[in-house]
Design an enzyme around this catalytic site. Structure first.
Site, mmCIF file in Angstrom:
data_model
loop_
_atom_site.group_PDB
_atom_site.id
_atom_site.type_symbol
_atom_site.label_atom_id
_atom_site.label_comp_id
_atom_site.label_asym_id
_atom_site.label_seq_id
_atom_site.Cartn_x
_atom_site.Cartn_y
_atom_site.Cartn_z
ATOM 1 N N TYR A 132 67.489 -8.663 93.222
ATOM 2 C CA TYR A 132 67.284 -7.378 93.178
ATOM 3 C C TYR A 132 66.283 -6.570 92.035
ATOM 4 C CZ TYR A 132 71.009 -6.846 90.387
ATOM 5 O OH TYR A 132 71.273 -6.486 88.964
ATOM 6 N N HIS A 152 75.618 -2.159 80.741
ATOM 7 C CA HIS A 152 74.534 -2.244 81.928
ATOM 8 C C HIS A 152 75.832 -1.323 83.707
ATOM 9 C CE1 HIS A 152 75.278 -6.283 82.925
ATOM 10 N NE2 HIS A 152 75.756 -5.874 84.501
HETATM 11 C C1 OGA Z 1 75.675 -9.416 85.697
HETATM 12 C C2 OGA Z 1 76.728 -9.580 84.215
HETATM 13 C C3 OGA Z 1 78.303 -11.077 82.824
HETATM 14 C C4 OGA Z 1 78.007 -12.446 82.286
HETATM 15 O O1 OGA Z 1 74.362 -10.739 85.488
HETATM 16 O O2 OGA Z 1 75.427 -8.407 85.958
HETATM 17 O O3 OGA Z 1 77.380 -8.761 84.358
HETATM 18 O O4 OGA Z 1 79.211 -13.146 82.667
HETATM 19 N N1 OGA Z 1 77.000 -11.325 83.517
HETATM 20 O O5 OGA Z 1 77.652 -12.527 82.495
HETATM 21 MN MN MN Z 2 77.302 -7.393 85.571
#
Ligand code: OGA
Ligand code: MN
Length: 303
Positions: A65, A130
């Site tokens: 995405y 995020h």
């Molecule tokens: C993501 C995320 C966490 C991590 O890629 O959306 O939250 O452990 N990654 O790398």
């Molecule tokens: Mn994430």
């Protein structure tokens, strides 16, 4: 203080961390991840399956995405799935050695996962605060942390230049091999991030998610062309009347002048090169000396 306690309770209530993979299995998964990276470096994957940033690389399988600066229209809820067929499928080893064990352990239902992402971080690599877009991904969000211990922080505010991060509401340790499930409050109501200071060593994470069937998708012309519901020639244009009155009259003078110019050019050409032209029923042959010769059978004695 009470509000924070409430947030923590909500967080712990929506996070699950089963330990599923032992040392031997961790090593096996890590060698598969290393193989993915090798294939990626060798240009084996489709162009959009790999996204390289300074200290982190993402390998997408099944779906991808738009996020961050890739978005034409920025903002939450504007994320879009890539057109169908642009991303490599989920590799078999992920089904055999990760997804199937998760199903066998009753952690996810069979057929739930249709998207896998591998994030590879160099020491100091991070992912800013995020929320995994809720209009794209179903919950839970599943991750398997590999190669080294790290931590997932909740409720941090990031600042840039230099990159800084405020104190988290919760710092959730991610020991090597841990499976983490985020749902409800932890997934939807609070942001999460990986701070640079929590990536002390090389690390990778496998993210397993379900892309919602009605998640918005970017369209490609080729996607439209094979879509049977897409009408390439809208009927409204077929019904449109052509107004003949609006077609301008062809100016006779202009036509005549153009023809004269054209025939003059032809005559000149004929003078230089000679040509054969048809006159009435017979043929006359013109040569460069501009004499005309009757089109008679060739008589060898006349020479
Ligand atoms: C993501 C995320 C966490 C991590 O890629 O959306 O939250 O452990 N990654 O790398
Ligand atoms: Mn994430």
């Amino acid at each position: 203080m009470d509000a924070n306690k409430n947030i923590l309770e909500n967080l712990y209530g929506s996070i699950d961390q089963p330990f599923l993979f032992n040392e031997f299995e961790c090593r096996k998964l890590e060698s598969y991840v290393q193989n993915v990276i090798k294939l990626g470096n060798g240009g084996y994957y489709k162009e959009h399956s790999v996204d390289r940033a300074l200290l982190r690389t993402k390998y997408f399988f099944g779906e991808r995405y738009t996020y961050g600066t890739q978005m034409m229209q920025k903002g939450l809820g504007m994320e879009r799935l890539y057109p169908l067929g642009m991303i490599d499928p989920i590799p078999l080893w992920l089904y055999l050695h990760v997804i199937n064990p998760l199903i066998a352990a009753n952690i996810v239902q069979a057929g739930f996962i249709n998207s896998a992402v591998i994030n590879e971080y160099q020491p100091g690599g991070c992912i800013v605060s995020h929320i995994d877009p809720a209009h794209i991904f179903d919950r839970p969000i599943i991750s398997i942390s590999l190669f080294s211990d790290s931590a997932l922080c909740f409720g941090c505010k990031f600042e840039y230049k230099p990159i800084r991060c405020s104190e988290p509401v919760l710092r959730l340790p991610l020991p090597r091999g841990i499976v983490t499930l985020l749902s409800g409050f932890a997934a939807d109501k609070i942001t999460h991030c990986v701070r640079p200071e929590d990536t002390t060593n090389y690390r990778a994470v496998i993210l397993l998610r379900r892309v919602l069937p009605d998640a918005p998708r970017l369209l490609q012309l080729s996607t439209l062309l094979i879509d049977p519901t897409f009408n390439l020639i809208p009927t409204t244009t077929l019904k449109r009347k052509v107004s003949y009155e609006k077609v301008p009259d062809i100016n006779k003078d202009i036509l005549q002048k153009a023809y004269q110019k054209y025939s003059k050019a032809r005559k000149t050409k004929r003078k230089i090169h000679g040509s054969i032209s048809k006159v009435g029923s017979g043929r006359k042959t013109y040569f460069a000396d501009n004499k005309t010769y009757e089109d008679k059978p060739y008589n060898i004695n006349a020479i």
